[in-house]
Design an enzyme around this catalytic site. Structure first.
Site, short mmCIF file in Angstrom:
data_model
loop_
_atom_site.label_atom_id
_atom_site.label_comp_id
_atom_site.label_asym_id
_atom_site.label_seq_id
_atom_site.Cartn_x
_atom_site.Cartn_y
_atom_site.Cartn_z
N SER A 145 0.85 -1.18 0.00
CA SER A 145 0.00 0.00 0.00
C SER A 145 0.89 1.23 0.00
O SER A 145 1.98 1.21 0.58
CB SER A 145 -0.90 0.03 1.23
OG SER A 145 -1.54 1.29 1.37
N TYR A 158 -1.46 0.32 10.54
CA TYR A 158 -1.67 -0.16 9.18
C TYR A 158 -0.52 0.27 8.28
O TYR A 158 0.03 -0.55 7.52
CB TYR A 158 -2.99 0.37 8.61
CG TYR A 158 -3.21 -0.02 7.17
CD1 TYR A 158 -3.61 -1.30 6.83
CD2 TYR A 158 -2.97 0.89 6.14
CE1 TYR A 158 -3.80 -1.68 5.51
CE2 TYR A 158 -3.15 0.53 4.81
CZ TYR A 158 -3.57 -0.75 4.51
OH TYR A 158 -3.73 -1.12 3.18
#
Length: 246
Positions: A145, A158
């Site tokens: 990501s 995250y």
């Protein structure tokens, strides 16, 4: 790698990027093993769509954060089809925590995100590696990501977990060479259910990107297939983000 008749395991393969990737692999002739943890109906719908299109697919339940379940899943796929040639490590979770709210980034959040997003990808890679080495060839694509590249995202744990995935890719590429390629596709903002409840934020973001559009799951799936087709690449990270991080 020519994907025709190759057995491809896609974790989280019934929704979002995983679903689009399952379809893209099937279109290229791969036998698709659609993994799910809780999205049983979506996984079965994905499998049925592939079967209706003349492809081959099966759904297998496993929580990637559980090593024992992962090993059972991989063994079930290999015993049915004789091999596991491709792994798309797509399954991930997040928690939405403001970056500056350090107190909310508690042990539970850290442990849960790392267990799924990092250790889960490792468990899956380790489980398929034995079958890939047995056949002398294999390919793994991890889903990272831009949060792991920029440090900003849905939460601090995250972002750090995805940065770890980028590092895991390089370490696995070294550990599994020369027979297994390991690469990482890094999506930016993608129109998936992760935006549920924040659709207005998504709409405001798109005009600010260089290409003025968010990526669709199919965009990421096409990049994953392109990476799998490249036989002279390993340990690389490829960003697909409509210019978001440029």
């Amino acid at each position: 790698m020519d994907l025709n008749n190759k057995v491809a395991l896609v974790t989280g393969g019934g929704t979002g990027i995983g679903k689009a990737t399952s379809f893209a692999l099937a279109e290229r002739g791969a036998v698709v093993v659609v993994n799910y943890s809780r999205s049983h109906a979506e996984a079965e719908e994905t499998v049925q769509a592939i079967l209706d299109g003349g492809g081959r697919a099966m759904a297998v339940q496993a929580n990637v954060a559980n090593d024992e379940e992962v090993r059972r899943m991989v063994d079930a796929a290999a015993q049915r089809y004789g091999a596991v040639d491709v792994l798309v490590n797509n399954a991930s979770i997040t928690r939405h925590i403001p970056l500056d709210d350090l107190e909310s980034a508690n042990d539970e959040a850290w442990d849960e995100l790392f267990q799924v997003n990092v250790k889960g990808m490792f468990y899956c890679a380790r489980a398929v590696a034995a079958w890939m080495n047995k056949n002398g060839q294999g390919a793994i694509v991890n889903l990272g990501s831009i949060a792991g590249s920029t440090g900003s995202g849905s939460s601090l744990p995250y972002a750090v977990s995805k940065s770890a995935v980028h590092g895991l890719t390089k370490s696995l590429a070294r550990a599994l060479a020369p027979h297994i390629q390991v690469n990482c596709v890094i999506p930016g903002a993608v129109e998936t259910r992760w935006w549920e409840g924040r659709e207005e934020q998504m709409r405001r973001l798109a005009p600010n990107l260089l290409l003025q559009r968010l990526a669709a799951p199919e965009d990421i799936a096409e990049c994953i297939c392109a990476v799998l087709a490249q036989e002279a690449m390993t340990g690389q990270t490829i960003t697909v983000d409509s210019g978001q991080t440029l």
